[in-house]
Design a protein around this motif. Structure first.
Motif, PDB file in Angstrom:
ATOM      1  N   GLN A 193      74.880  37.179  60.084  1.00  0.00           N
ATOM      2  CA  GLN A 193      74.171  36.911  61.341  1.00  0.00           C
ATOM      3  C   GLN A 193      75.195  36.721  62.454  1.00  0.00           C
ATOM      4  OE1 GLN A 193      71.352  33.678  61.249  1.00  0.00           O
ATOM      5  NE2 GLN A 193      70.626  34.044  63.322  1.00  0.00           N
ATOM      6  N   SER A 194      75.142  37.571  63.457  1.00  0.00           N
ATOM      7  CA  SER A 194      76.109  37.534  64.552  1.00  0.00           C
ATOM      8  C   SER A 194      75.551  36.904  65.827  1.00  0.00           C
ATOM      9  CB  SER A 194      76.601  38.953  64.863  1.00  0.00           C
ATOM     10  OG  SER A 194      75.509  39.816  65.141  1.00  0.00           O
ATOM     11  N   LEU A 195      74.239  36.717  65.883  1.00  0.00           N
ATOM     12  CA  LEU A 195      73.600  36.107  67.053  1.00  0.00           C
ATOM     13  C   LEU A 195      72.673  35.009  66.562  1.00  0.00           C
ATOM     14  CD1 LEU A 195      73.442  36.480  70.181  1.00  0.00           C
ATOM     15  CD2 LEU A 195      71.367  37.800  69.803  1.00  0.00           C
ATOM     16  N   SER A 196      72.985  33.756  66.912  1.00  0.00           N
ATOM     17  CA  SER A 196      72.225  32.630  66.372  1.00  0.00           C
ATOM     18  C   SER A 196      71.124  32.135  67.296  1.00  0.00           C
ATOM     19  CB  SER A 196      73.175  31.466  66.060  1.00  0.00           C
ATOM     20  OG  SER A 196      73.858  31.066  67.233  1.00  0.00           O
ATOM     21  N   ASP A 197      71.177  32.483  68.594  1.00  0.00           N
ATOM     22  CA  ASP A 197      70.106  32.075  69.493  1.00  0.00           C
ATOM     23  C   ASP A 197      69.947  33.076  70.631  1.00  0.00           C
ATOM     24  OD1 ASP A 197      72.206  29.336  70.550  1.00  0.00           O
ATOM     25  OD2 ASP A 197      72.314  31.428  71.113  1.00  0.00           O
ATOM     26  N   VAL A 198      68.789  33.036  71.271  1.00  0.00           N
ATOM     27  CA  VAL A 198      68.485  33.946  72.379  1.00  0.00           C
ATOM     28  C   VAL A 198      67.909  33.144  73.536  1.00  0.00           C
ATOM     29  CG1 VAL A 198      68.117  36.003  70.971  1.00  0.00           C
ATOM     30  CG2 VAL A 198      66.198  34.444  71.403  1.00  0.00           C
ATOM     31  N   GLU A 199      68.021  33.694  74.733  1.00  0.00           N
ATOM     32  CA  GLU A 199      67.454  33.039  75.904  1.00  0.00           C
ATOM     33  C   GLU A 199      66.020  33.522  76.113  1.00  0.00           C
ATOM     34  OE1 GLU A 199      68.637  32.031  80.542  1.00  0.00           O
ATOM     35  OE2 GLU A 199      69.308  33.916  79.655  1.00  0.00           O
TER      36      GLU A 199
END
Length: 227
Positions: free
Chosen positions: A124-130
């Motif tokens: 997993q390279s992206l743990s959160d999003v806006e």
């Protein structure tokens, strides 16, 4: 839905002196918002921890201060990661009729086929999003299944995320969230040393070494005699 309640007091201790507040079990903070000047306050640490545990980063808290109660989001929570203590918290006062932007975590659901088949490993390279939504519509997290990832190189991106109605994702849709990478090959075990190999001394080498040692020990005496 009932929101957690948190009482705050005006804070007169500022700057480095706030260390005294923490020793007294108080958490320094500020409340701010659109069209609202920043207001220094303090809350009981135990009360804050209970409210934050229930609300998290995207849930609303009813904060009582300066004779009024307003819905707020916890922002910029500062921690001392060495001893796991909280240092400071900001509270963003929201307008329930205006959308707000915040970061929410992305949770991977299920186990990828590539993993069960021992073909690859999901990273997993992206743990959160806006996201942007009305304050009471902010999701606690965004979930996405990775069960269909079967081959090395398969991936899921922000474009694959599904959110409730009224919640818009602002993060670039092309960003990779998780991808199947090749399994790391195990390193071979070191070979057993061969007799007479480097690091071992044979009987002949020991003898030669002993003679050399004797010669070197005699040299100073001979030099002294010649003198």
């Amino acid at each position: 839905m009932k929101r957690p309640q948190l009482k705050a007091e005006e804070r007169t201790v500022l700057g480095k002196k706030v260390k005294k507040l923490r020793r007294e079990g108080l958490l320094p903070g500020n409340v701010y918002g659109k069209g609202l000047s920043s207001y220094a306050l303090q809350v009981k640490l135990s009360d804050f921890e209970a409210a934050y545990k229930e609300a998290g980063d995207t849930g609303l808290i009813d904060l009582s201060y300066d004779g009024k109660t307003k819905p707020v989001l916890v922002k910029n929570l500062q921690r001392n990661y060495a001893n796991h203590t909280l240092l400071h918290a900001d509270f963003y006062q929201v307008n329930m009729k205006e959308k707000v932007k915040t970061m929410v975590p992305v949770l991977l659901i299920g186990e990828a086929k590539a993993v069960t088949d021992k073909i690859g490993l999901v990273i997993q390279s992206l743990s959160d999003v806006e996201v942007e939504a009305l304050p009471d519509s902010l999701p606690e997290n965004v979930e996405i299944s990775v069960e269909h990832l079967a081959e090395v190189g398969d991936q899921v991106t922000v474009a694959d995320l599904k959110t409730p109605e009224g919640v818009e994702i602002l993060t670039d849709a092309g960003q990779t969230i998780a991808k199947v990478n090749e399994l790391v090959a195990e390193e071979p075990e070191p070979e057993e040393p061969v007799e007479g190999a480097e690091g071992e001394t044979t009987e002949g080498e020991a003898k030669e070494g002993g003679e050399a040692s004797e010669e070197s020990s005699e040299t100073p005496s001979e030099e002294k005699k010649e003198e």
